[in-house]
Design a protein around this motif. Structure first.
Motif, PDB file in Angstrom:
ATOM      1  N   TYR A 407       7.080  -1.968  12.264  1.00 55.28           N
ATOM      2  CA  TYR A 407       7.814  -2.957  11.479  1.00 55.28           C
ATOM      3  C   TYR A 407       6.914  -4.125  11.082  1.00 55.28           C
ATOM      4  O   TYR A 407       5.861  -4.350  11.680  1.00 55.28           O
ATOM      5  CB  TYR A 407       9.012  -3.494  12.281  1.00 55.28           C
ATOM      6  N   SER A 408       7.347  -4.862  10.077  1.00 60.41           N
ATOM      7  CA  SER A 408       6.637  -6.059   9.649  1.00 60.41           C
ATOM      8  C   SER A 408       7.672  -7.089   9.216  1.00 60.41           C
ATOM      9  O   SER A 408       8.858  -6.776   9.093  1.00 60.41           O
ATOM     10  CB  SER A 408       5.696  -5.726   8.493  1.00 60.41           C
ATOM     11  N   VAL A 409       7.192  -8.303   8.974  1.00 63.39           N
ATOM     12  CA  VAL A 409       8.086  -9.379   8.523  1.00 63.39           C
ATOM     13  C   VAL A 409       7.637  -9.844   7.144  1.00 63.39           C
ATOM     14  O   VAL A 409       6.462 -10.177   6.949  1.00 63.39           O
ATOM     15  CB  VAL A 409       8.067 -10.572   9.510  1.00 63.39           C
ATOM     16  N   LYS A 410       8.563  -9.857   6.187  1.00 64.71           N
ATOM     17  CA  LYS A 410       8.240 -10.386   4.860  1.00 64.71           C
ATOM     18  C   LYS A 410       8.015 -11.891   4.989  1.00 64.71           C
ATOM     19  O   LYS A 410       8.930 -12.629   5.382  1.00 64.71           O
ATOM     20  CB  LYS A 410       9.390 -10.113   3.881  1.00 64.71           C
ATOM     21  N   ALA A 411       6.803 -12.330   4.650  1.00 63.02           N
ATOM     22  CA  ALA A 411       6.457 -13.742   4.856  1.00 63.02           C
ATOM     23  C   ALA A 411       7.185 -14.660   3.881  1.00 63.02           C
ATOM     24  O   ALA A 411       7.236 -15.873   4.086  1.00 63.02           O
ATOM     25  CB  ALA A 411       4.948 -13.919   4.722  1.00 63.02           C
ATOM     26  N   SER A 412       7.759 -14.083   2.827  1.00 63.00           N
ATOM     27  CA  SER A 412       8.470 -14.916   1.840  1.00 63.00           C
ATOM     28  C   SER A 412       9.940 -15.105   2.196  1.00 63.00           C
ATOM     29  O   SER A 412      10.560 -16.095   1.811  1.00 63.00           O
ATOM     30  CB  SER A 412       8.360 -14.281   0.451  1.00 63.00           C
ATOM     31  N   THR A 413      10.519 -14.148   2.975  1.00 63.82           N
ATOM     32  CA  THR A 413      11.966 -14.221   3.263  1.00 63.82           C
ATOM     33  C   THR A 413      12.295 -14.191   4.754  1.00 63.82           C
ATOM     34  O   THR A 413      13.411 -14.552   5.153  1.00 63.82           O
ATOM     35  CB  THR A 413      12.693 -13.029   2.616  1.00 63.82           C
ATOM     36  N   GLY A 414      11.347 -13.736   5.598  1.00 65.14           N
ATOM     37  CA  GLY A 414      11.631 -13.601   7.023  1.00 65.14           C
ATOM     38  C   GLY A 414      12.330 -12.301   7.373  1.00 65.14           C
ATOM     39  O   GLY A 414      12.668 -12.046   8.531  1.00 65.14           O
ATOM     40  N   GLU A 415      12.536 -11.436   6.382  1.00 65.04           N
ATOM     41  CA  GLU A 415      13.222 -10.161   6.614  1.00 65.04           C
ATOM     42  C   GLU A 415      12.315  -9.190   7.365  1.00 65.04           C
ATOM     43  O   GLU A 415      11.128  -9.062   7.043  1.00 65.04           O
ATOM     44  CB  GLU A 415      13.625  -9.559   5.253  1.00 65.04           C
ATOM     45  N   VAL A 416      12.874  -8.506   8.362  1.00 62.67           N
ATOM     46  CA  VAL A 416      12.138  -7.489   9.113  1.00 62.67           C
ATOM     47  C   VAL A 416      12.322  -6.146   8.394  1.00 62.67           C
ATOM     48  O   VAL A 416      13.449  -5.726   8.147  1.00 62.67           O
ATOM     49  CB  VAL A 416      12.636  -7.388  10.585  1.00 62.67           C
ATOM     50  N   ILE A 417      11.193  -5.511   8.059  1.00 58.00           N
ATOM     51  CA  ILE A 417      11.287  -4.214   7.357  1.00 58.00           C
ATOM     52  C   ILE A 417      10.339  -3.199   7.981  1.00 58.00           C
ATOM     53  O   ILE A 417       9.359  -3.568   8.631  1.00 58.00           O
ATOM     54  CB  ILE A 417      10.945  -4.352   5.841  1.00 58.00           C
ATOM     55  N   MET A 418      10.644  -1.915   7.799  1.00 63.98           N
ATOM     56  CA  MET A 418       9.722  -0.854   8.235  1.00 63.98           C
ATOM     57  C   MET A 418       8.625  -0.746   7.195  1.00 63.98           C
ATOM     58  O   MET A 418       8.894  -0.734   5.991  1.00 63.98           O
ATOM     59  CB  MET A 418      10.450   0.479   8.371  1.00 63.98           C
ATOM     60  N   LEU A 419       7.381  -0.659   7.662  1.00 72.04           N
ATOM     61  CA  LEU A 419       6.258  -0.559   6.733  1.00 72.04           C
ATOM     62  C   LEU A 419       6.386   0.664   5.823  1.00 72.04           C
ATOM     63  O   LEU A 419       6.038   0.623   4.652  1.00 72.04           O
ATOM     64  CB  LEU A 419       4.937  -0.489   7.514  1.00 72.04           C
ATOM     65  N   ASP A 420       6.906   1.759   6.379  1.00 70.60           N
ATOM     66  CA  ASP A 420       7.048   2.983   5.594  1.00 70.60           C
ATOM     67  C   ASP A 420       8.041   2.842   4.447  1.00 70.60           C
ATOM     68  O   ASP A 420       8.026   3.629   3.498  1.00 70.60           O
ATOM     69  CB  ASP A 420       7.505   4.156   6.494  1.00 70.60           C
ATOM     70  N   ASN A 421       8.928   1.846   4.552  1.00 73.29           N
ATOM     71  CA  ASN A 421       9.957   1.666   3.521  1.00 73.29           C
ATOM     72  C   ASN A 421       9.519   0.748   2.379  1.00 73.29           C
ATOM     73  O   ASN A 421      10.298   0.451   1.486  1.00 73.29           O
ATOM     74  CB  ASN A 421      11.249   1.091   4.135  1.00 73.29           C
ATOM     75  N   LEU A 422       8.273   0.280   2.459  1.00 81.01           N
ATOM     76  CA  LEU A 422       7.813  -0.660   1.448  1.00 81.01           C
ATOM     77  C   LEU A 422       7.724   0.024   0.081  1.00 81.01           C
ATOM     78  O   LEU A 422       7.162   1.088  -0.044  1.00 81.01           O
ATOM     79  CB  LEU A 422       6.440  -1.209   1.854  1.00 81.01           C
TER      80      LEU A 422
END
Length: 422
Positions: A407-422
């Motif tokens: 997982y990672s965190v979008k630095a612009s929104t703080g949303e946690v997302i799976m890297l594979d879903n980018l």
């Protein structure tokens, strides 16, 4: 034909049921494995009796491409093109259970299930195994793959791994916990710009850069796709110069052809790629690298770091990275090929054109959160798994914990997302 080679060809024909095939080509090639041993392989292309060469030079459907290690007489791969086989009384899995296939792999390779390899995933008529040491994952990892058709006949087998001896493994009890390495894990959280090819834009993300931490926490081993080279020599030297070189660089065509004779193979002659890079050779390579940079990158003194040197296919490869890197995931790199006779660079590859592709992407959004906040969001999503990792300095496999996070965190929104879903 040499009688020893003929014996291997006959063995292949019998084992894989190639009565409906004829031997189109065969050649011997060599490679240097991770432990600096030279491995000699006989590669054969068997065409179905009713087929001839395709006009475009490709192999017709049903062609059997089979490789055998000349010295161990173990098959390393058997691939039937397009998953089609005309084999008669060849390899088939009549009982159709995974256990039967595992037993066949053990018999073929001399390896033991869950000691040297274990099942990674299963797909329709396919089994994918990964290398292990007593069920613990290994890096760099080998793999074994088996496919079969609807009649349960083998259509694909490949075995690519290192499988170290017991003496090469520093065995110990795994003791790492996330609490012990939390500070180091936090250091691995980096602000990077990830490209989305679908959306043609860059996303600023806090993501984890994988790393291996020694079981006793005494040192770390950087995560990198271990090049399948015998060994590389670390240099880590920034290259400086005062004056550019005026003459232009003339790229030469690389000669990868390394024809091997039967006599060389059976004498187990070490490949030139297995030789270590000596101190004087290292110095000559550094000079060659500097000259190339003075010619092709004349205004960039102090901007490139020579990371490593290694031998591959008759050349010495020099790997360079830009000293100042931006926040993008893909970094500026150079690979130089040096002739070990003249110690001149004969060719090089620059990934600049790939990186320029991202200049057309939409710029990343404004960063709104701090690293501390991103870490707190990801803290419980970190992975810490035991791995035996090859340590080039010790020339042994050592027990480590691999720090990673899907997982990672979008630095612009703080949303946690799976890297594979980018």
């Amino acid at each position: 034909m040499d009688s020893r080679i003929k014996k291997l060809i006959d063995l292949t024909k019998e084992k894989f049921g190639l009565q409906n095939y004829y031997l189109q080509t065969h050649e011997i090639y060599r490679r240097v494995n991770f432990f600096s041993d030279t491995v000699y392989t006989l590669c054969m292309e068997w065409f179905p009796n009713h087929e001839t060469d395709e006009e475009d030079g490709s192999n017709p459907d049903g062609t059997a491409v089979i490789e055998i290690d000349i010295h161990t007489q173990k098959f390393t791969s058997a691939i039937f093109v397009s998953g089609k086989t005309y084999a008669h009384n060849g390899v088939s899995f009549a009982n159709f259970t995974n256990n039967d296939i595992i037993k066949w792999v053990e018999q073929e390779t001399g390896l033991v299930y869950e000691k040297h390899f274990k099942l990674r995933r299963e797909e329709e008529r396919e089994l994918h195994f990964m290398e292990c040491i007593d069920s613990t994952a290994v890096s760099p990892s080998g793999y074994i793959e088996v496919h079969y058709d609807e009649d349960r006949k083998l259509t694909f087998f490949s075995n690519h791994g290192h499988y170290p001896s017991k003496e090469m493994v520093l065995e110990e009890t795994y003791s790492l916990t996330f609490e012990k390495i939390e500070k180091l894990a936090k250091e691995q959280l980096q602000l990077l710009e990830y490209p989305s090819y679908e959306q043609k834009r860059l996303f600023p993300l806090f993501a984890v850069e994988e790393i291996y931490i020694r079981n006793d926490q005494s040192y770390t081993i950087p995560f990198e796709m271990f090049a399948d080279v015998n060994s590389y020599r670390e240099i880590n030297q920034t290259i400086f110069w005062d004056e550019p070189l005026k003459q232009t660089f003339d790229r030469k065509e690389l000669n990868w052809n390394d024809e091997v004779s039967v006599e060389q193979a059976y004498a187990a002659e070490p490949s030139p790629d297995s030789l270590p890079i000596k101190k004087d050779e290292k110095e000559k390579c550094i000079l060659a690298v500097k000259d190339l940079l003075r010619q092709e990158y004349s205004n960039e003194s102090g901007m490139w770091v020579l990371k490593t040197l290694h031998r591959e296919k008759g050349y010495i490869h020099a790997m360079l990275r830009a000293k100042k890197q931006d926040k993008r995931v893909f970094q500026k790199k150079l690979m130089l090929m040096i002739d070990p006779k003249s110690f001149q660079v004969v060719n090089y590859m620059d990934n600049k054109f790939m990186l320029e592709h991202f200049d057309e992407f939409q710029a990343p959004d404004k960063i709104t959160i701090e690293k501390e906040d991103a870490f707190e969001k990801l803290k419980d999503l970190f992975e810490l798994k035991p791995y035996y990792v090859y340590d080039f300095d010790k020339k042994r496999y050592v027990l480590c914990g691999k720090v990673d996070c899907e997982y990672s965190v979008k630095a612009s929104t703080g949303e946690v997302i799976m890297l594979d879903n980018l």
